[in-house]
Motif scaffolding. Structure first.
Motif, PDB file in Angstrom:
ATOM      1  N   THR A   1      -5.421   7.625  10.695  1.00 27.95           N
ATOM      2  CA  THR A   1      -4.400   6.577  10.724  1.00 27.95           C
ATOM      3  C   THR A   1      -2.998   7.153  10.894  1.00 27.95           C
ATOM      4  O   THR A   1      -2.070   6.417  11.244  1.00 27.95           O
ATOM      5  CB  THR A   1      -4.447   5.751   9.430  1.00 27.95           C
ATOM      6  OG1 THR A   1      -4.245   6.630   8.298  1.00 27.95           O
ATOM      7  CG2 THR A   1      -5.804   5.065   9.288  1.00 27.95           C
ATOM      8  N   ASP A   2      -2.823   8.451  10.694  1.00 24.79           N
ATOM      9  CA  ASP A   2      -1.515   9.076  10.888  1.00 24.79           C
ATOM     10  C   ASP A   2      -1.712  10.588  10.971  1.00 24.79           C
ATOM     11  O   ASP A   2      -2.547  11.158  10.261  1.00 24.79           O
ATOM     12  CB  ASP A   2      -0.559   8.748   9.735  1.00 24.79           C
ATOM     13  CG  ASP A   2       0.821   9.358   9.950  1.00 24.79           C
ATOM     14  OD1 ASP A   2       1.515   8.917  10.883  1.00 24.79           O
ATOM     15  OD2 ASP A   2       1.181  10.283   9.210  1.00 24.79           O
TER      16      ASP A   2
ATOM     17  N   ARG B   1      -3.744   5.019  14.662  1.00 19.04           N
ATOM     18  CA  ARG B   1      -2.857   3.906  14.323  1.00 19.04           C
ATOM     19  C   ARG B   1      -3.206   3.402  12.924  1.00 19.04           C
ATOM     20  O   ARG B   1      -4.316   3.607  12.428  1.00 19.04           O
ATOM     21  CB  ARG B   1      -2.988   2.769  15.326  1.00 19.04           C
ATOM     22  CG  ARG B   1      -4.373   2.166  15.425  1.00 19.04           C
ATOM     23  CD  ARG B   1      -4.408   1.031  16.448  1.00 19.04           C
ATOM     24  NE  ARG B   1      -5.692   0.368  16.474  1.00 19.04           N
ATOM     25  CZ  ARG B   1      -6.698   0.729  17.254  1.00 19.04           C
ATOM     26  NH1 ARG B   1      -6.556   1.760  18.070  1.00 19.04           N
ATOM     27  NH2 ARG B   1      -7.846   0.054  17.232  1.00 19.04           N
ATOM     28  N   LEU B   2      -2.238   2.764  12.294  1.00 17.23           N
ATOM     29  CA  LEU B   2      -2.424   2.262  10.938  1.00 17.23           C
ATOM     30  C   LEU B   2      -3.412   1.097  10.933  1.00 17.23           C
ATOM     31  O   LEU B   2      -3.378   0.232  11.819  1.00 17.23           O
ATOM     32  CB  LEU B   2      -1.089   1.814  10.354  1.00 17.23           C
ATOM     33  CG  LEU B   2      -0.054   2.923  10.099  1.00 17.23           C
ATOM     34  CD1 LEU B   2       1.257   2.313   9.626  1.00 17.23           C
ATOM     35  CD2 LEU B   2      -0.584   3.922   9.080  1.00 17.23           C
TER      36      LEU B   2
ATOM     37  N   PRO C   1      -4.116  -2.361   5.412  1.00 17.61           N
ATOM     38  CA  PRO C   1      -4.147  -1.694   4.092  1.00 17.61           C
ATOM     39  C   PRO C   1      -5.150  -2.310   3.122  1.00 17.61           C
ATOM     40  O   PRO C   1      -5.831  -1.589   2.382  1.00 17.61           O
ATOM     41  CB  PRO C   1      -2.700  -1.856   3.589  1.00 17.61           C
ATOM     42  CG  PRO C   1      -1.886  -2.085   4.822  1.00 17.61           C
ATOM     43  CD  PRO C   1      -2.775  -2.833   5.762  1.00 17.61           C
TER      44      PRO C   1
ATOM     45  N   ASP D   1      -8.792   6.824   7.018  1.00 18.01           N
ATOM     46  CA  ASP D   1      -9.223   5.699   6.192  1.00 18.01           C
ATOM     47  C   ASP D   1     -10.624   5.944   5.651  1.00 18.01           C
ATOM     48  O   ASP D   1     -11.178   7.041   5.767  1.00 18.01           O
ATOM     49  CB  ASP D   1      -9.155   4.400   6.990  1.00 18.01           C
ATOM     50  CG  ASP D   1     -10.030   4.441   8.237  1.00 18.01           C
ATOM     51  OD1 ASP D   1     -10.882   5.342   8.347  1.00 18.01           O
ATOM     52  OD2 ASP D   1      -9.860   3.563   9.110  1.00 18.01           O
TER      53      ASP D   1
END
Length: 256
Positions: free
Chosen positions: A243-244, A181-182, A185, A237
């Motif tokens: 994250t994807d 998951r994100l 940022p 990250d």
């Protein structure tokens, strides 16, 4: 009075019963079982399931069996998994072979337990959950064949394929949106900045996964190296957490 002609509906049950008796019920000439097999005599007599018909005896009873029905299977052993891996392996060996520590493996089994829980049957007990997850991880982390993995864990090669699909589907259904998951940022940018990579929002890379040539639109899956593949693209990250992820064909990757 014309003679009665045997029809297919009459001969089919007789053929089935003769085949079953020859293959499963007829004892060996020396009274011993097949080498490398074990007998199970708990199955009920199938003669009680047959309806009345011309294949029955004249007295209306079931045909007499030479012995009770027997079911056999090849003898296998899982001592390597039960007594060596689970009891003696250290974290270093777990990481080298399963790509994770023992504690991580046990936590993964707890997450997947609701989706992979199975019940024992009258024929045999189910394969333990931890063993099924280990079979899938071993196949995913090594280039071994299904036969090699089956011999390693004491199961059949078809079982390896079935277990692999069960575990992979459970991971996609239970863990995909929970783990991948994100992240925030700003936190990711600050983390990469501390590592010497300013204004970086993620590290991206991809790999080619070889596949068989599809029957339709095969040209879309030919990569620059000349073989058929799909591209797995992943972003992580500053902590190395995904994250994807996404998989596309070669043509879709070129278009993007």
């Amino acid at each position: 009075m014309p003679p009665q002609v045997a029809t297919w509906s009459h001969s089919l049950p007789c053929t089935f019963w003769f085949t079953f008796w020859t293959c499963c019920c007829k004892p060996a000439t020396n009274g011993s079982r097949l080498p490398g097999t074990s007998w199970c005599t708990s199955a009920p007599c199938l003669s009680t399931w047959l309806p009345r018909g011309p294949w029955r005896s004249h007295g209306g009873g079931a045909p007499a069996l030479a012995c009770p029905p027997r079911i056999w299977r090849l003898d296998t052993s899982s001592d390597w998994w039960d007594r060596i891996v689970l009891e003696r392996w250290e974290d270093r060996q777990w990481t080298q072979n399963f790509r994770m520590r023992r504690d991580t493996f046990l936590e993964l089994c707890e997450w997947l337990a609701p989706a992979l829980r199975r019940r024992d049957t009258h024929m045999r007990p189910t394969i333990p959950l931890q063993k099924r997850v280990a079979i899938a991880l071993w196949k995913l982390s090594t280039p071994d064949s299904y036969r090699s993995v089956g011999n390693q864990f004491g199961v059949g090669r078809s079982t390896v394929g079935a277990v692999l699909m069960q575990v992979v589907k459970a991971i996609n259904r239970v863990l995909l949106h929970r783990v991948v998951r994100l992240a925030d940022p700003d936190a990711v940018i600050r983390g990469f900045g501390a590592l010497g990579c300013p204004k970086c929002g993620g590290a991206i890379d991809g790999t080619h996964i070889p596949i068989r040539a599809p029957e339709h639109q095969a040209s879309r899956y030919i990569n620059r190296k000349g073989y058929f593949s799909v591209i797995l693209q992943a972003v992580c990250d500053h902590r190395g957490q995904f994250t994807d992820i996404n998989n596309v064909s070669t043509a879709e990757r070129v278009c993007k």
